[in-house]
Design an enzyme around this catalytic site. Structure first.
Site, PDB file in Angstrom:
ATOM      1  N   GLU A 156      37.810  51.037 105.326  1.00 26.29           N
ATOM      2  CA  GLU A 156      36.356  51.145 105.546  1.00 26.29           C
ATOM      3  C   GLU A 156      35.816  49.846 106.117  1.00 26.29           C
ATOM      4  O   GLU A 156      36.200  48.764 105.680  1.00 26.29           O
ATOM      5  CB  GLU A 156      35.681  51.463 104.206  1.00 26.29           C
ATOM      6  CG  GLU A 156      34.468  52.343 104.336  1.00 26.29           C
ATOM      7  CD  GLU A 156      34.820  53.745 104.809  1.00 26.29           C
ATOM      8  OE1 GLU A 156      34.574  54.027 105.999  1.00 26.29           O
ATOM      9  OE2 GLU A 156      35.328  54.549 104.012  1.00 26.29           O
TER      10      GLU A 156
ATOM     11  N   GLY B  75      23.368  62.708 107.078  1.00 26.04           N
ATOM     12  CA  GLY B  75      23.066  61.488 106.333  1.00 26.04           C
ATOM     13  C   GLY B  75      23.823  61.394 105.026  1.00 26.04           C
ATOM     14  O   GLY B  75      23.434  60.650 104.133  1.00 26.04           O
TER      15      GLY B  75
ATOM     16  N   GLY C  18      27.098  60.575 104.894  1.00 26.25           N
ATOM     17  CA  GLY C  18      28.308  59.782 105.128  1.00 26.25           C
ATOM     18  C   GLY C  18      29.476  60.622 105.591  1.00 26.25           C
ATOM     19  O   GLY C  18      30.625  60.182 105.538  1.00 26.25           O
TER      20      GLY C  18
ATOM     21  N   ASP D 136      34.614  57.672 113.436  1.00 24.07           N
ATOM     22  CA  ASP D 136      34.033  58.994 113.223  1.00 24.07           C
ATOM     23  C   ASP D 136      34.300  59.922 114.397  1.00 24.07           C
ATOM     24  O   ASP D 136      34.647  61.095 114.226  1.00 24.07           O
ATOM     25  CB  ASP D 136      32.523  58.880 113.004  1.00 24.07           C
ATOM     26  CG  ASP D 136      32.181  58.029 111.795  1.00 24.07           C
ATOM     27  OD1 ASP D 136      33.099  57.691 111.024  1.00 24.07           O
ATOM     28  OD2 ASP D 136      30.987  57.701 111.628  1.00 24.07           O
TER      29      ASP D 136
HETATM   30  P1  ADP Z   1      25.849  61.027 109.288  1.00 19.56           P
HETATM   31  O1  ADP Z   1      26.548  60.957 110.590  1.00 19.56           O
HETATM   32  O2  ADP Z   1      26.544  60.269 108.209  1.00 19.56           O
HETATM   33  O3  ADP Z   1      25.549  62.422 108.842  1.00 19.56           O
HETATM   34  P2  ADP Z   1      23.797  59.727 110.787  1.00 19.56           P
HETATM   35  O4  ADP Z   1      22.534  59.042 110.392  1.00 19.56           O
HETATM   36  O5  ADP Z   1      24.782  58.977 111.581  1.00 19.56           O
HETATM   37  O6  ADP Z   1      24.431  60.322 109.447  1.00 19.56           O
HETATM   38  O7  ADP Z   1      23.429  61.020 111.626  1.00 19.56           O
HETATM   39  C1  ADP Z   1      22.465  61.927 111.142  1.00 19.56           C
HETATM   40  C2  ADP Z   1      21.559  62.331 112.290  1.00 19.56           C
HETATM   41  O8  ADP Z   1      22.278  63.180 113.214  1.00 19.56           O
HETATM   42  C3  ADP Z   1      20.389  63.182 111.855  1.00 19.56           C
HETATM   43  O9  ADP Z   1      19.303  62.370 111.438  1.00 19.56           O
HETATM   44  C4  ADP Z   1      20.057  63.941 113.129  1.00 19.56           C
HETATM   45  O10 ADP Z   1      19.316  63.148 114.028  1.00 19.56           O
HETATM   46  C5  ADP Z   1      21.432  64.159 113.735  1.00 19.56           C
HETATM   47  N1  ADP Z   1      21.950  65.482 113.339  1.00 19.56           N
HETATM   48  C6  ADP Z   1      23.036  65.741 112.575  1.00 19.56           C
HETATM   49  N2  ADP Z   1      23.231  67.066 112.439  1.00 19.56           N
HETATM   50  C7  ADP Z   1      22.244  67.669 113.123  1.00 19.56           C
HETATM   51  C8  ADP Z   1      21.887  69.036 113.375  1.00 19.56           C
HETATM   52  N3  ADP Z   1      22.581  70.036 112.848  1.00 19.56           N
HETATM   53  N4  ADP Z   1      20.808  69.266 114.154  1.00 19.56           N
HETATM   54  C9  ADP Z   1      20.096  68.257 114.665  1.00 19.56           C
HETATM   55  N5  ADP Z   1      20.370  66.970 114.466  1.00 19.56           N
HETATM   56  C10 ADP Z   1      21.430  66.661 113.699  1.00 19.56           C
HETATM   57 MG    MG Z   2      26.846  59.171 111.711  1.00 18.36          MG
END
Ligand code: ADP
Ligand code: MG
Length: 389
Positions: A37, A126, A128, A176
């Protein structure tokens, strides 16, 4: 929670939105990282596996430079953009992820003359678990296929990372996107993030009577804030002071001497260096154990990794720490936070026969501490990005 949204449903919704069926439907998964990590921006080693949870995208080409994107999971309607007029960091909200991929492909010299995109995802956001990489990689793979670009999984991952770094503006490493693009069913992906050489490592826990649990703490992480960038800058300062290209170039055996040479850099830099060099070493340890078939011995290495992330890198949080202490007290073989930390998810390695009792203990510990109930599910190593229709 269903693992993936049906391809037919996504195609049907695409037709309803855009008036004609899509040219194809693709899927790309979220991931958990077994070990390694904050090593991926230090040219180090990581070992993620893909989850059965996927982002699914229905996509058609356009010839008029129009880019239309829609997500079933966001109540925003169709976002209209111009493929010729995409501006990095222009605050397009969630649409920046797919739009950033179009931008990054065009920046790399590929001809993309527009697209209609509709997507739906079961990767928790969000948490992780890399919902963002799933979105980027599914878009990149769809455009690669439709526009006949002939890019490999690793090349698509690099495009996707560029989209996130330079278009969305999140300074993530390559793990990722590589996980979402390149993982295979039943395997963990042993990845050298310097040259992207990879090895698929058999990771069939069920055959050994084991299970890997994902515990989503429901605490939303926010990697965009300064903490991630601060760790990154500290690692870079450490590498500079030690005269190496990246911390990956410090062997574990050299760590005490290296720390001694960092006395002028301050305590934080020393802690960050100790975490990164020792976690690279833990990846090597886990590889050795898996190759030797000694999967149970991986558990304590995970728990050591957590202590390092908690005490040296300081990217954990009370809820993640509680998963680790409650799970190991209840008999888990080992546990650690996974991903960027500050919330998000932890993984727990358990005997299959103990999985229920360990899950119950973690849930009870959360209730006793007044935390929101965690979401717990097994991580069954799934395949990376692929075409569905
Ligand atoms: P993680 O990748 O850990 O889930 P991130 O903050 O890197 O968290 O990414 C989350 C962001 O990705 C969300 O706030 C949104 O903008 C976008 N996102 C993820 N999944 C979707 C979805 N199904 N539809 C629209 N946006 C999404
Ligand atoms: Mg992410």
């Amino acid at each position: 929670m269903s693992d993936s949204v049906g391809a037919e449903r996504v195609a049907r919704d695409f037709r309803r939105l855009y008036g004609a069926g899509p040219e194809g439907v693709w899927a790309a998964p979220g991931r958990v990282n077994l070990i390694g990590e904050y090593t991926d921006f230090n040219d180090g080693f990581v070992m993620p596996l893909a989850l059965p949870h996927t982002a699914v995208a229905a996509v058609s080409r356009r010839t008029d430079s129009v880019l239309r994107v829609h997500s079933a999971d966001v109540s925003q309607g169709v976002v209209h953009l111009g493929a010729d007029a995409l501006v990095p960091r222009s605050d397009t909200g969630w649409a920046a992820y797919p739009a950033g991929v179009v931008w990054a492909l065009r920046e790399a010299g590929h001809t993309i003359t527009g697209a209609d995109i509709h997507l739906a995802s079961t990767v928790p956001t969000g948490a992780g678990l890399s919902s963002s990489a799933a979105l980027e990689v599914v878009t990149a793979l769809a455009l690669n296929d439709l526009y006949g670009l002939g890019l490999s999984g690793a090349e698509l991952a690099v495009i996707a990372q560029r989209a996130e770094n330079d278009f969305v503006g999140v300074p993530c490493g390559i793990m990722d996107q590589m996980a979402s693009a390149c993982c295979t069913e039943g395997h963990a992906l042993y990845l050298d993030t310097r040259d992207l050489t990879q090895r698929q490592v058999p990771f069939d826990l069920a055959a050994r009577g084991l299970r890997l649990l994902v515990v989503d703490t429901r605490v939303k992480h926010a990697l965009g804030d300064g903490a991630y960038a601060e760790r990154r800058a500290g690692c870079e300062a450490g590498a500079r002071a030690l005269g190496v290209r990246a911390l990956r170039d410090i062997a574990y055996e050299e760590l005490p001497a290296a720390l001694g040479r960092l006395s002028a850099e301050g305590e934080n830099v020393r802690r960050y260096v100790r975490h990164v060099v020792s976690d690279d070493h833990r990846v090597e340890q886990v590889i050795g154990l898996l190759d030797a078939g000694d999967v149970r011995a991986v558990g304590p290495v995970l728990t050591e990794g957590h202590a390092s992330l908690r005490d040296d890198l300081r990217v954990s949080c009370p809820e993640l720490d509680l998963v680790v202490t409650a799970a190991t007290a209840a008999g888990a073989l080992g546990a650690r936070m996974t991903g960027g930390g500050f919330g998000g998810s932890a993984i727990v390695l358990v005997e299959e026969s103990d999985a229920e009792a360990v899950s119950k203990s973690v849930t009870e510990a959360f209730a006793a501490a007044g935390h929101t109930a965690p979401r717990i599910f097994p991580a069954i190593p799934a395949r990376g990005a692929h075409r569905l229709i």
